[in-house]
Design a protein around this motif. Structure first.
Motif, PDB file in Angstrom:
ATOM      1  N   GLY A 171     -17.837   3.061 -12.350  1.00  0.00           N
ATOM      2  CA  GLY A 171     -18.517   3.836 -11.180  1.00  0.00           C
ATOM      3  C   GLY A 171     -17.665   4.527 -10.487  1.00  0.00           C
ATOM      4  O   GLY A 171     -17.829   5.039  -9.476  1.00  0.00           O
ATOM      5  N   ILE A 172     -16.281   4.827 -11.012  1.00  0.00           N
ATOM      6  CA  ILE A 172     -15.776   5.890 -10.835  1.00  0.00           C
ATOM      7  C   ILE A 172     -15.325   6.574 -11.206  1.00  0.00           C
ATOM      8  O   ILE A 172     -14.775   6.692 -12.377  1.00  0.00           O
ATOM      9  N   LYS A 173     -15.150   8.080 -11.089  1.00  0.00           N
ATOM     10  CA  LYS A 173     -14.892   9.266 -12.021  1.00  0.00           C
ATOM     11  C   LYS A 173     -13.582   9.330 -11.825  1.00  0.00           C
ATOM     12  O   LYS A 173     -13.065  10.341 -13.511  1.00  0.00           O
ATOM     13  N   SER A 174     -12.808   9.161 -11.433  1.00  0.00           N
ATOM     14  CA  SER A 174     -11.547   9.339 -11.292  1.00  0.00           C
ATOM     15  C   SER A 174     -11.255   7.870 -12.108  1.00  0.00           C
ATOM     16  O   SER A 174     -10.064   7.638 -10.669  1.00  0.00           O
ATOM     17  N   TYR A 175     -11.150   7.409 -12.367  1.00  0.00           N
ATOM     18  CA  TYR A 175     -10.191   5.155 -12.537  1.00  0.00           C
ATOM     19  C   TYR A 175      -8.804   5.418 -12.867  1.00  0.00           C
ATOM     20  O   TYR A 175      -8.724   4.724 -12.128  1.00  0.00           O
ATOM     21  N   ARG A 176      -8.547   6.626 -13.476  1.00  0.00           N
ATOM     22  CA  ARG A 176      -7.335   6.713 -13.429  1.00  0.00           C
ATOM     23  C   ARG A 176      -6.564   7.034 -12.464  1.00  0.00           C
ATOM     24  O   ARG A 176      -5.755   6.509 -11.864  1.00  0.00           O
ATOM     25  N   SER A 177      -7.068   7.626 -11.113  1.00  0.00           N
ATOM     26  CA  SER A 177      -6.437   7.665 -10.465  1.00  0.00           C
ATOM     27  C   SER A 177      -6.325   5.861  -9.585  1.00  0.00           C
ATOM     28  O   SER A 177      -5.482   6.140  -8.542  1.00  0.00           O
ATOM     29  N   VAL A 178      -7.526   5.555  -9.092  1.00  0.00           N
ATOM     30  CA  VAL A 178      -7.466   3.766  -8.979  1.00  0.00           C
ATOM     31  C   VAL A 178      -6.291   2.482  -9.645  1.00  0.00           C
ATOM     32  O   VAL A 178      -5.769   2.207  -8.936  1.00  0.00           O
ATOM     33  N   VAL A 179      -5.997   3.060 -10.477  1.00  0.00           N
ATOM     34  CA  VAL A 179      -4.526   2.399 -11.615  1.00  0.00           C
ATOM     35  C   VAL A 179      -3.484   3.179 -11.164  1.00  0.00           C
ATOM     36  O   VAL A 179      -2.590   2.138 -11.075  1.00  0.00           O
ATOM     37  N   TRP A 180      -3.426   4.665 -11.019  1.00  0.00           N
ATOM     38  CA  TRP A 180      -2.213   4.957 -11.005  1.00  0.00           C
ATOM     39  C   TRP A 180      -1.637   4.494  -9.456  1.00  0.00           C
ATOM     40  O   TRP A 180      -0.246   4.163  -9.665  1.00  0.00           O
ATOM     41  N   GLN A 181      -2.668   4.513  -8.468  1.00  0.00           N
ATOM     42  CA  GLN A 181      -2.471   4.637  -6.945  1.00  0.00           C
ATOM     43  C   GLN A 181      -1.688   2.981  -6.723  1.00  0.00           C
ATOM     44  O   GLN A 181      -1.117   2.319  -6.407  1.00  0.00           O
ATOM     45  N   SER A 182      -2.455   2.148  -7.888  1.00  0.00           N
ATOM     46  CA  SER A 182      -2.185   0.587  -7.372  1.00  0.00           C
ATOM     47  C   SER A 182      -0.809  -0.090  -7.552  1.00  0.00           C
ATOM     48  O   SER A 182      -0.314  -0.248  -8.678  1.00  0.00           O
ATOM     49  N   GLY A 183       0.055  -0.719  -6.670  1.00  0.00           N
ATOM     50  CA  GLY A 183       1.483  -1.811  -6.844  1.00  0.00           C
ATOM     51  C   GLY A 183       2.430  -1.003  -6.443  1.00  0.00           C
ATOM     52  O   GLY A 183       2.979  -1.334  -6.243  1.00  0.00           O
ATOM     53  N   VAL A 184       1.978   0.747  -7.030  1.00  0.00           N
ATOM     54  CA  VAL A 184       3.902   1.059  -7.154  1.00  0.00           C
ATOM     55  C   VAL A 184       3.386   1.715  -6.169  1.00  0.00           C
ATOM     56  O   VAL A 184       3.222   2.632  -5.588  1.00  0.00           O
ATOM     57  N   PRO A 185       4.823   1.651  -4.964  1.00  0.00           N
ATOM     58  CA  PRO A 185       4.684   2.467  -4.120  1.00  0.00           C
ATOM     59  C   PRO A 185       5.711   4.648  -4.910  1.00  0.00           C
ATOM     60  O   PRO A 185       5.719   4.686  -5.789  1.00  0.00           O
ATOM     61  N   ARG A 186       5.230   5.627  -3.487  1.00  0.00           N
ATOM     62  CA  ARG A 186       5.535   6.263  -4.006  1.00  0.00           C
ATOM     63  C   ARG A 186       4.496   7.117  -5.175  1.00  0.00           C
ATOM     64  O   ARG A 186       5.155   7.785  -5.669  1.00  0.00           O
ATOM     65  N   SER A 187       3.203   6.952  -4.808  1.00  0.00           N
ATOM     66  CA  SER A 187       2.603   7.444  -6.036  1.00  0.00           C
ATOM     67  C   SER A 187       1.381   8.075  -5.384  1.00  0.00           C
ATOM     68  O   SER A 187       0.005   8.402  -6.478  1.00  0.00           O
ATOM     69  N   SER A 188       0.929   8.413  -3.945  1.00  0.00           N
ATOM     70  CA  SER A 188      -0.456   8.913  -3.814  1.00  0.00           C
ATOM     71  C   SER A 188      -0.213  10.210  -3.170  1.00  0.00           C
ATOM     72  O   SER A 188       0.837  10.556  -3.553  1.00  0.00           O
ATOM     73  N   ILE A 189       0.055  10.136  -1.518  1.00  0.00           N
ATOM     74  CA  ILE A 189      -0.132  11.208  -1.081  1.00  0.00           C
ATOM     75  C   ILE A 189       0.964  11.519  -0.195  1.00  0.00           C
ATOM     76  O   ILE A 189       1.161  10.285   0.669  1.00  0.00           O
ATOM     77  N   TYR A 276      -6.151  10.339   6.507  1.00  0.00           N
ATOM     78  CA  TYR A 276      -7.426  11.210   6.829  1.00  0.00           C
ATOM     79  C   TYR A 276      -7.601  12.453   5.576  1.00  0.00           C
ATOM     80  O   TYR A 276      -8.590  11.952   5.130  1.00  0.00           O
ATOM     81  N   ILE A 277      -6.438  13.000   5.177  1.00  0.00           N
ATOM     82  CA  ILE A 277      -7.090  12.945   4.016  1.00  0.00           C
ATOM     83  C   ILE A 277      -7.416  11.956   2.850  1.00  0.00           C
ATOM     84  O   ILE A 277      -7.962  12.077   2.166  1.00  0.00           O
ATOM     85  N   GLU A 278      -7.030  10.543   2.319  1.00  0.00           N
ATOM     86  CA  GLU A 278      -7.042   9.701   2.102  1.00  0.00           C
ATOM     87  C   GLU A 278      -8.866   9.303   2.006  1.00  0.00           C
ATOM     88  O   GLU A 278      -9.068   8.870   0.620  1.00  0.00           O
TER      89      GLU A 278
END
Length: 381
Positions: A171-189, A276-278
């Motif tokens: 149900g998520i078109k970029s599930y890679r992004s969900v896994v990439w951001q989860s748990g590890v600091p310094r991984s998003s915007i 805001y970007i998030e």
């Protein structure tokens, strides 16, 4: 300002799969040893042995990137075919479980696994990284990154190509992004970077306190790469086709060139707080091109397709100078096409046939779309 100075470097993370089943296959050591004479330093091992990374030369323009990427993708496909393997270009594999993947035996990967445990083990993820060079002044480079952050959701929506995870339609078109951001600091915007001094202090603080080994452990979706002196975009899923990849790379180049042009005239685009970007990032992760976008500066809401058309309008003048009208026109056509991105096409075929194998077959076909079938062996310069 001569726009010809904005070089491109493109890093593509491909999936190595069994030629019969289409399942991820741990093959990097074999491919690495046999491919060195063809690719040299352009072929990289990665975290899991089922991932193989192609790194381009420093390309002066998108035409040079097109020529190189079409050749290297074709050569890699030929090399893999000799080993009974095929390649897939997507952000996640539709079916294979991350628990089954063999890790690559490198000291850095041993460190990451020890530090982050299952959070890093789950990262059987495949992305597109784009380097844009040509900004010599590091202070200006950081100012441009602060502005470019606003369009990270837009780039993700264009590249979205990971709707499946471990055999499930998420149900998520970029599930890679969900896994990439989860748990590890310094991984998003990243937050707004006030200055080069503040950025250097941040890196120094984290290394001194043993939070990171080096700046390589800053995994933001956009970051300065001061070794190469580039702006590195890291937000994108691996797109489905070569044309998708080239068009997104050309857009990144045009965005940097446009902001540099404005900077030279003491102008700039708005800089938004990270939170805001998030909001837009979440919608882009979930809905891709069907997302909505909150324009916080203009106090309005519009569709992602409309927001991307506005972005293409903004960079149209520099794109013409850069010689990337072909790629910009491709993106405009993509926005009008109901087939959408790789994620949309994966979902469509699954809903039609209820078969994960048919999704895998689609990805295999799209990965080699428009790639020359027969090439003589060559050595990259």
């Amino acid at each position: 300002m001569p726009v010809s100075r904005f070089s491109l470097g493109i890093e593509e993370e491909f999936q190595s799969v069994d030629g019969q089943s289409g399942e991820l296959c741990s093959s990097i050591e074999t491919l690495f040893s046999k491919g060195q004479h063809l690719f040299g330093e352009h072929l990289h091992a990665e975290w899991v042995q089922s991932m193989i990374e192609l790194v381009s030369s420093i390309c002066p323009d998108i035409s040079a990137a097109r020529a190189e990427l079409s050749q290297t993708r074709a050569l890699l496909a030929q090399l893999m075919a000799q080993e009974g393997l095929k390649m897939i270009s997507a952000g996640t594999h539709p079916a294979t479980r991350w628990q089954a993947q063999e890790k690559t035996d490198r000291p850095r990967y041993h460190y990451l696994e020890q530090e982050y445990q299952d959070v890093i083990r789950r990262r059987v993820l495949f992305g597109l990284h784009i380097h844009i060079g040509g900004i010599a002044d590091k202070e200006i480079l950081l100012k441009l990154i602060n502005q470019l952050r606003t369009w990270l959701p837009h780039l993700l929506a264009l590249s979205a190509n990971s709707p499946f995870w471990s055999g499930r339609l998420t149900g998520i078109k970029s599930y890679r992004s969900v896994v990439w951001q989860s748990g590890v600091p310094r991984s998003s915007i990243p937050d707004i970077i006030p200055s080069l001094t503040e950025f250097n202090r941040y890196i120094d603080d984290l290394t001194t306190m043993q939070c990171i080994l080096s700046g390589k452990d800053i995994w933001w979706y956009i970051r300065p790469h001061f070794v190469y002196n580039t702006i590195e975009f890291r937000i994108c899923d691996m797109p489905a086709t070569l044309e998708d990849t080239l068009a997104i790379a050309a857009l990144c180049q045009a965005m940097v060139a446009k902001l540099a042009w404005l900077e030279q005239r003491q102008q700039s685009m708005p800089v938004l707080p990270r939170h805001y970007i998030e909001e837009n990032l979440w919608w882009a992760m979930r809905d891709g091109l069907d997302a909505r976008v909150a324009d916080f500066t203009g106090r309005r809401t519009l569709s992602m397709r409309a927001a991307l058309q506005e972005l293409l309008d903004l960079v149209a003048d520099v794109a013409e100078e850069l010689g990337s009208e072909r790629e910009m026109n491709y993106l405009r056509t993509l926005l009008e096409n109901p087939r959408g991105t790789g994620a949309d096409r994966q979902i469509a075929i699954y809903e039609q046939r209820q078969s994960i194998q048919d999704v895998i077959n689609l990805l295999l076909q799209e990965t080699l779309r428009d790639i020359p079938g027969n090439l003589s062996p060559m050595t990259l310069q």
